[in-house]
Design an enzyme around this catalytic site. Structure first.
Site, short mmCIF file in Angstrom:
data_model
loop_
_atom_site.label_atom_id
_atom_site.label_comp_id
_atom_site.label_asym_id
_atom_site.label_seq_id
_atom_site.Cartn_x
_atom_site.Cartn_y
_atom_site.Cartn_z
N TYR A 56 -54.83 -61.07 68.91
CA TYR A 56 -54.80 -61.49 70.33
C TYR A 56 -56.16 -61.83 70.97
CZ TYR A 56 -49.86 -59.98 70.46
OH TYR A 56 -48.52 -59.84 70.24
N GLU A 100 -59.26 -73.20 80.25
CA GLU A 100 -60.43 -73.73 80.95
C GLU A 100 -61.69 -73.65 80.10
OE1 GLU A 100 -58.27 -71.36 81.63
OE2 GLU A 100 -58.73 -70.44 83.55
N CYS A 106 -59.44 -66.35 84.53
CA CYS A 106 -59.74 -64.95 84.20
C CYS A 106 -61.24 -64.71 84.34
CB CYS A 106 -59.26 -64.62 82.79
SG CYS A 106 -60.34 -65.25 81.49
N1 THU Z 1 -54.88 -67.92 80.14
C1 THU Z 1 -55.58 -69.08 80.30
O1 THU Z 1 -55.56 -69.96 79.42
N2 THU Z 1 -56.28 -69.23 81.45
C2 THU Z 1 -56.30 -68.36 82.48
O2 THU Z 1 -56.97 -68.60 83.46
C3 THU Z 1 -55.49 -67.15 82.41
C4 THU Z 1 -54.89 -66.83 81.10
C5 THU Z 1 -54.08 -67.75 78.93
C6 THU Z 1 -54.58 -66.74 77.94
C7 THU Z 1 -53.30 -66.35 77.24
O3 THU Z 1 -53.07 -67.27 76.19
C8 THU Z 1 -52.22 -66.53 78.27
O4 THU Z 1 -52.78 -67.34 79.28
C9 THU Z 1 -51.71 -65.24 78.87
O5 THU Z 1 -52.75 -64.46 79.33
#
Ligand code: THU
Length: 161
Positions: A69, A76, A113
Site C-alpha cells: 500500500y 497530483e 493529502c
Molecule cells: N489519493 C490521491 O490520489 N490524492 C489525494 O489527494 C488523496 C488520496 C489516492 C491515494 C489512494 O490511492 C486513494 O486515493 C485512497 O486514499
C-alpha cells in the site's frame, strides 16, 4: 502564557465550473477524465489531476496503487512529477484535482493529502511562482486556492537545510 498567533488561509468558492475562466473549467474536466486512468483496485477511489503549464501544455496524473500500500502514488504527485520529467524547468501554473466514485458520492472538493501538499509546495518554491489549485469532487462546489502555501501553515521548506 505564550503569545497567541493566528494563521489564516483563504480560498475562493464557486458553485459551478461555468463561473471560472474557460481554461480553469477545462482543467477540471481534464482532471475528471484522468480519473479513468487510475489504478485503484484496493481503495476504489479514483483520483485524477491535471497540471497546466506556462507553455500551455496540460499534463495528467492519476493515483496508481500497489499491493504494498505505501508504494501507491497519488494523482497530483503523479501529474507534477510527470510534468517535471516531460517539461523540465517549465513553470506549473495550476493543478486541478478531481475524484470519480461509483454513485458520485463525493460532493465536496477533494483535498490533497499532506504528502502531496508538501510536494506541490516544493514545486512552488523551485519555480518561485505559486501554483493555483482547483479542487472538486465528483460534482458540486469548487475551491480555488491561490497557492499550496495556504494549505501548509508553518511549512517545512528547503531553506531549513
Ligand atoms: N489519493 C490521491 O490520489 N490524492 C489525494 O489527494 C488523496 C488520496 C489516492 C491515494 C489512494 O490511492 C486513494 O486515493 C485512497 O486514499
Amino acid at each position: 502564557m505564550g503569545k497567541k498567533i493566528e494563521i489564516r488561509a483563504n480560498y475562493e468558492l464557486f458553485s459551478k465550473a461555468e463561473e471560472l475562466p474557460a481554461i480553469e473549467a477545462e482543467l477540471l474536466l481534464r482532471a475528471h477524465a484522468a480519473c479513468d486512468t487510475a489504478y485503484a483496485p484496493y481503495s476504489e477511489f479514483r483520483v485524477g489531476a491535471a497540471a497546466l503549464l506556462e507553455n500551455g501544455e496540460i499534463v495528467l496524473g492519476s493515483n496508481q496503487e500497489n499491493a504494498a500500500y505505501p508504494s501507491t502514488i497519488c494523482a497530483e504527485r503523479a501529474a507534477v512529477f510527470a510534468a517535471a520529467a516531460q517539461f523540465p524547468g517549465v513553470v506549473i501554473r495550476a493543478v486541478a484535482i478531481r475524484v470519480k466514485t461509483a454513485g458520485e458520492r463525493v460532493e465536496r472538493p477533494i483535498s490533497p493529502c499532506g504528502a502531496c501538499r508538501q510536494v506541490l509546495f516544493e514545486f512552488e518554491w523551485r519555480q518561485e511562482t505559486p501554483i493555483q489549485l482547483l479542487l472538486q469532487g465528483d460534482k458540486g462546489d469548487i475551491y480555488r486556492i491561490a497557492s499550496t502555501k495556504s494549505l501548509l501553515p508553518l511549512l517545512f521548506d528547503p531553506s531549513f537545510l
